[in-house]
Motif scaffolding. Structure first.
Motif, PDB file in Angstrom:
ATOM      1  N   SER A   1      57.021  50.093  64.721  1.00  0.00           N
ATOM      2  CA  SER A   1      55.826  50.861  65.093  1.00  0.00           C
ATOM      3  C   SER A   1      55.027  50.139  66.170  1.00  0.00           C
TER       4      SER A   1
ATOM      5  N   GLY B   1      57.580  60.432  60.910  1.00  0.00           N
ATOM      6  CA  GLY B   1      56.973  61.655  61.406  1.00  0.00           C
ATOM      7  C   GLY B   1      55.984  62.248  60.420  1.00  0.00           C
ATOM      8  N   TYR B   2      55.795  61.556  59.275  1.00  0.00           N
ATOM      9  CA  TYR B   2      54.928  62.062  58.211  1.00  0.00           C
ATOM     10  C   TYR B   2      54.052  60.918  57.709  1.00  0.00           C
ATOM     11  N   GLY B   3      52.739  61.053  57.833  1.00  0.00           N
ATOM     12  CA  GLY B   3      51.801  59.995  57.484  1.00  0.00           C
ATOM     13  C   GLY B   3      51.682  59.653  56.017  1.00  0.00           C
ATOM     14  N   SER B   4      52.252  60.479  55.142  1.00  0.00           N
ATOM     15  CA  SER B   4      52.202  60.198  53.704  1.00  0.00           C
ATOM     16  C   SER B   4      53.599  59.970  53.142  1.00  0.00           C
TER      17      SER B   4
ATOM     18  N   LYS C   1      49.128  54.597  57.417  1.00  0.00           N
ATOM     19  CA  LYS C   1      49.504  55.993  57.714  1.00  0.00           C
ATOM     20  C   LYS C   1      50.144  56.123  59.095  1.00  0.00           C
TER      21      LYS C   1
ATOM     22  N   LYS D   1      53.762  54.946  58.838  1.00  0.00           N
ATOM     23  CA  LYS D   1      54.579  55.996  58.211  1.00  0.00           C
ATOM     24  C   LYS D   1      54.846  57.144  59.183  1.00  0.00           C
ATOM     25  N   LYS D   2      53.814  57.545  59.919  1.00  0.00           N
ATOM     26  CA  LYS D   2      53.977  58.653  60.869  1.00  0.00           C
ATOM     27  C   LYS D   2      54.922  58.264  61.998  1.00  0.00           C
ATOM     28  N   THR D   3      54.800  57.053  62.485  1.00  0.00           N
ATOM     29  CA  THR D   3      55.648  56.588  63.577  1.00  0.00           C
ATOM     30  C   THR D   3      57.114  56.527  63.155  1.00  0.00           C
TER      31      THR D   3
ATOM     32  N   ASN E   1      55.863  58.744  69.779  1.00  0.00           N
ATOM     33  CA  ASN E   1      56.566  59.737  68.970  1.00  0.00           C
ATOM     34  C   ASN E   1      57.757  60.308  69.723  1.00  0.00           C
TER      35      ASN E   1
END
Length: 183
Positions: free
Chosen positions: A148, A113-116, A105, A108-110, A165
């Motif tokens: 990341s 910008g969205y963990g899913s 997660k 993905k967020k890195t 971020n």
């Protein structure tokens, strides 16, 4: 700094290498190690070990990152994933590389910008950030892991993640601007 990212798997182990030089993100290479499914698990693990060792010798990364295990696949799948992850970590350590372990997660967020985020979203962002189409989803994930690892550093505390971020936002904005100019 040259970083190798690993997306471990017994069927497909994705690898991706990026370099950060003078505040620029540079694509070095990517691919997938895919041992034959007709051989024993032990031989498949040895194949992963051998191939990964060759990749490290060829590209000489300074640092490595590997995705942590997501334990929602079921016991058998998690065990096989753990074996591939273990052999990959062993090769990385044997090569003298520092290993950063990153939860899926957070990768993905890195990157998005969205963990899913979906695999397609990851691939699309990698294509924009590196101006190259990854060979497949496994190598796209590995490139995302490498990127990341650089952005979050060795310790992904809240303050480091916020800095990462911000840096990533700048890189994404530049990639989107470059893409817009092409159109």
């Amino acid at each position: 700094m040259r970083i190798i990212g690993i997306d471990p798997g017994l069927r497909h182990t994705g690898w991706g290498i990026v370099e950060f030089k003078n505040n620029k993100l540079i694509y070095i290479g990517d691919g997938t190690i895919s041992p034959s499914t007709s051989i024993s698990d032990g031989k498949r693990l040895f194949f992963i070990k051998s191939e990964l060792s060759e990749i490290i010798s060829k590209y000489i990364p300074n640092k490595s990152a590997i995705e942590q295990i997501f334990v929602g696949f079921g016991a058998g799948s998690s065990l096989k994933l753990g074996m591939a992850r273990g052999v990959s970590m062993s090769v990385l350590a044997e090569s003298g590389l520092d290993i950063t372990e990153i939860p899926p997660k957070l990768v993905k967020k890195t990157i998005t910008g969205y963990g899913s985020a979906s695999k397609q979203q990851i691939t699309s962002m990698i294509e924009k950030l590196l101006s190259v189409l990854p060979k497949n989803e496994d190598s796209a994930d590995a490139l995302a892991i490498a990127i990341s690892a650089h952005h979050i550093g060795d310790d992904y505390s809240a303050s480091n993640l916020q800095q990462a971020n911000n840096s990533l936002d700048i890189a994404i904005a530049k990639a989107l601007l470059k893409e817009k100019k092409k159109s």
